[in-house]
Design a protein around this motif. Structure first.
Motif, mmCIF file in Angstrom:
data_model
loop_
_atom_site.group_PDB
_atom_site.id
_atom_site.type_symbol
_atom_site.label_atom_id
_atom_site.label_comp_id
_atom_site.label_asym_id
_atom_site.label_seq_id
_atom_site.Cartn_x
_atom_site.Cartn_y
_atom_site.Cartn_z
ATOM 1 N N GLY A 58 12.482 4.793 -10.612
ATOM 2 C CA GLY A 58 12.960 5.345 -9.344
ATOM 3 C C GLY A 58 12.021 4.994 -8.206
ATOM 4 N N CYS A 59 12.472 5.304 -6.995
ATOM 5 C CA CYS A 59 11.655 5.021 -5.812
ATOM 6 C C CYS A 59 11.333 6.346 -5.121
ATOM 7 C CB CYS A 59 12.402 4.096 -4.856
ATOM 8 S SG CYS A 59 11.564 3.908 -3.265
ATOM 9 N N GLY A 60 10.072 6.743 -5.190
ATOM 10 C CA GLY A 60 9.681 8.007 -4.577
ATOM 11 C C GLY A 60 9.822 8.015 -3.066
ATOM 12 N N PRO B 209 7.278 8.521 -9.326
ATOM 13 C CA PRO B 209 8.174 7.412 -9.665
ATOM 14 C C PRO B 209 7.961 6.231 -8.721
ATOM 15 C CG PRO B 209 9.377 9.147 -8.524
ATOM 16 C CD PRO B 209 7.990 9.668 -8.742
ATOM 17 N N CYS B 210 8.017 5.037 -9.260
ATOM 18 C CA CYS B 210 7.890 3.833 -8.435
ATOM 19 C C CYS B 210 8.433 2.642 -9.215
ATOM 20 C CB CYS B 210 6.434 3.588 -8.053
ATOM 21 S SG CYS B 210 6.202 1.995 -7.225
ATOM 22 N N ASN B 211 9.544 2.090 -8.727
ATOM 23 C CA ASN B 211 10.164 0.950 -9.415
ATOM 24 C C ASN B 211 9.292 -0.293 -9.398
ATOM 25 O OD1 ASN B 211 12.645 2.132 -10.174
ATOM 26 N ND2 ASN B 211 13.410 1.934 -8.070
ATOM 27 N N ASP C 134 18.014 -0.117 -2.556
ATOM 28 C CA ASP C 134 17.915 1.218 -3.159
ATOM 29 C C ASP C 134 16.706 1.302 -4.086
ATOM 30 O OD1 ASP C 134 20.005 2.378 -1.905
ATOM 31 O OD2 ASP C 134 21.473 1.938 -3.484
ATOM 32 N N SER C 135 16.280 0.149 -4.581
ATOM 33 C CA SER C 135 15.179 0.141 -5.548
ATOM 34 C C SER C 135 13.809 0.273 -4.905
ATOM 35 C CB SER C 135 15.185 -1.163 -6.351
ATOM 36 O OG SER C 135 16.368 -1.262 -7.071
ATOM 37 N N CYS C 136 13.649 -0.207 -3.674
ATOM 38 C CA CYS C 136 12.313 -0.231 -3.068
ATOM 39 C C CYS C 136 12.404 -0.395 -1.549
ATOM 40 C CB CYS C 136 11.497 -1.379 -3.666
ATOM 41 S SG CYS C 136 9.826 -1.542 -3.006
ATOM 42 N N VAL C 137 11.580 0.381 -0.835
ATOM 43 C CA VAL C 137 11.561 0.316 0.638
ATOM 44 C C VAL C 137 10.152 -0.017 1.141
ATOM 45 C CG1 VAL C 137 13.534 1.872 0.927
ATOM 46 C CG2 VAL C 137 11.228 2.836 0.794
ATOM 47 N N ALA C 138 9.350 -0.627 0.291
ATOM 48 C CA ALA C 138 7.946 -0.890 0.639
ATOM 49 C C ALA C 138 7.819 -2.022 1.654
ATOM 50 C CB ALA C 138 7.167 -1.252 -0.623
ATOM 51 N N ARG D 245 0.834 -1.207 0.000
ATOM 52 C CA ARG D 245 0.000 0.000 0.000
ATOM 53 C C ARG D 245 0.864 1.252 0.000
ATOM 54 N NH1 ARG D 245 -2.948 -4.587 -0.230
ATOM 55 N NH2 ARG D 245 -5.170 -4.136 -0.254
ATOM 56 N N CYS D 246 2.100 1.163 -0.424
ATOM 57 C CA CYS D 246 2.942 2.358 -0.573
ATOM 58 C C CYS D 246 2.189 3.380 -1.440
ATOM 59 C CB CYS D 246 4.267 1.987 -1.252
ATOM 60 S SG CYS D 246 5.257 3.432 -1.666
ATOM 61 N N PRO D 247 1.999 4.595 -0.947
ATOM 62 C CA PRO D 247 1.202 5.571 -1.716
ATOM 63 C C PRO D 247 1.798 5.911 -3.079
ATOM 64 C CG PRO D 247 2.173 6.590 0.255
ATOM 65 C CD PRO D 247 2.429 5.121 0.352
HETATM 66 FE FE1 SF4 Z 1 7.546 2.048 -5.345
HETATM 67 FE FE2 SF4 Z 1 8.661 0.460 -3.555
HETATM 68 FE FE3 SF4 Z 1 9.536 2.905 -3.797
HETATM 69 FE FE4 SF4 Z 1 7.077 2.505 -2.832
HETATM 70 S S1 SF4 Z 1 8.942 1.905 -1.875
HETATM 71 S S2 SF4 Z 1 7.759 4.029 -4.338
HETATM 72 S S3 SF4 Z 1 6.482 0.644 -3.936
HETATM 73 S S4 SF4 Z 1 9.618 1.321 -5.383
#
Ligand code: SF4
Length: 330
Positions: free
Chosen positions: A137-139, A128-130, A155-159, A118-120
């Motif tokens: 990118g990862c917002g 941006p959202c990988n 680095d790509s995602c912290v969800a 549920r990452c906004p």
């Molecule tokens: Fe996307 Fe993952 Fe970054 Fe959220 S944390 S913006 S789901 S890449």
């Protein structure tokens, strides 16, 4: 919503064939997450393969002395099933803390495992959202990340993974039964089912292409007497966990014979607390030992810019869940 073709599968084999033939096809169970994502233009399947009416719709005893939960059984029917309530109350408690009764009535067990973060930023297609669009990118990494991961991110995602049910299944050492495209089934230990983001955050699980979840296997019950699911959230209903803890302890002769522990809201997958489980084995069920286990569990936490609160909150949540589990009156 974009147009799509609808296929109603009547057998697992038919569903697999349809998924293999349509690379952008998606299985449709209760649709409680997928349809929302389609409306937001986040998911864009060209085929929906309905699997909700397949035969994997019962709850039965298995050969290991546990229960097998059909993938198409609803979350409500699973959580309220007499055998689940009696033998795996930790799972019932976790499932009943999730979403609303209406959603639990529709959502299937297989679909629960496949629900998406549920990452906004994932939901907002202008950001941006990988995970939604690999390479964009990862917002959240340097943005609003108060609700994000403290373990295992990249680095790509912290969800974080949003499921409550899955946290309990990780604590209970469940296994996932999967039908492969060759028609054979395989079992995946729950800990290996979901994956960390690495450089492919678009992949949430280790399922192969077109593979279909048919059941969840629970081992022999050992946490029916001492269990607790603690969910900390911003409001008391219809909210995802900031932090959750599933705790089961088996007490024999006054000591902990076994502990099952997992956290939610802290990583890209349900976060199994293996080191803390090992520490607790053979120890007295004391506050001191619960606090030590909690400290061990959080040792490797690496908070982001806005979620440092999750470390002390997580430690306290583990101590509280273990205490409630131990003190629970059967
Ligand atoms: Fe996307 Fe993952 Fe970054 Fe959220 S944390 S913006 S789901 S890449």
């Amino acid at each position: 919503m974009r147009p799509f073709k609808y296929i109603s599968a009547t057998t697992g084999e038919q569903a697999l064939q349809a998924a293999e033939a349509n690379e952008k096809g998606k299985y449709l169970g209760g649709g409680t997450n997928l349809v929302d994502l389609m409306k937001e233009d986040v998911e864009r399947p060209d085929h929906l393969i309905e699997v909700a009416d397949l035969e994997y719709n019962s709850i039965q005893e298995n050969k290991k002395g546990g229960l097998t939960l059909g993938a198409m059984v609803s979350n409500s029917d699973t959580a309220n099933h007499p055998e689940v309530r009696q033998k795996y109350p930790l799972l019932s408690m976790a499932m009943l803390s999730a979403a609303t009764a209406q959603i639990r009535n529709m959502a299937t067990n297989g679909g629960n495992l496949l629900q998406r973060t549920r990452c906004p930023y994932f939901y907002e297609t202008s950001m941006p959202c990988n995970k939604r669009e690999p390479g964009s990118g990862c917002g959240a990494k340097k943005g609003m990340n108060a609700n994000h991961a403290i373990f295992g991110y990249s680095d790509s995602c912290v969800a974080v993974h949003p499921s409550d049910m899955c946290v309990a299944l990780a604590a209970l050492n469940a296994e996932v039964e999967v039908m492969q495209t060759n028609g054979k089934t395989k079992m995946i230990p729950f800990e290996d089912f979901h994956r960390l983001p690495g450089d492919q955050p678009e992949k949430d699980t280790n399922l192969g292409k077109a593979e279909l979840i048919t059941a969840i296997h629970l081992p022999k019950p050992i946490y029916a007497d001492h269990y607790y699911y603690l969910k900390i959230r911003e409001r008391s209903s219809y909210a995802f966990a900031l932090i959750s803890v599933a705790a089961g302890v088996q007490i024999k002769n006054g000591t902990i014979a076994s502990a099952g522990l997992a956290m939610g809201g802290v990583a890209h997958k349900p976060w199994k607390l293996t080191k803390a489980e090992k520490f607790l084995k053979g120890k007295q069920p004391s506050t001191e030992n619960f606090e030590r286990a909690a400290a061990i569990a959080l040792e490797e936490a690496k908070p982001l810019s806005e979620n440092g609160y999750k470390v002390p909150m997580g430690e306290k949540a583990i101590v509280r869940a273990l205490t409630q589990a131990y003190q629970r009156e059967v």
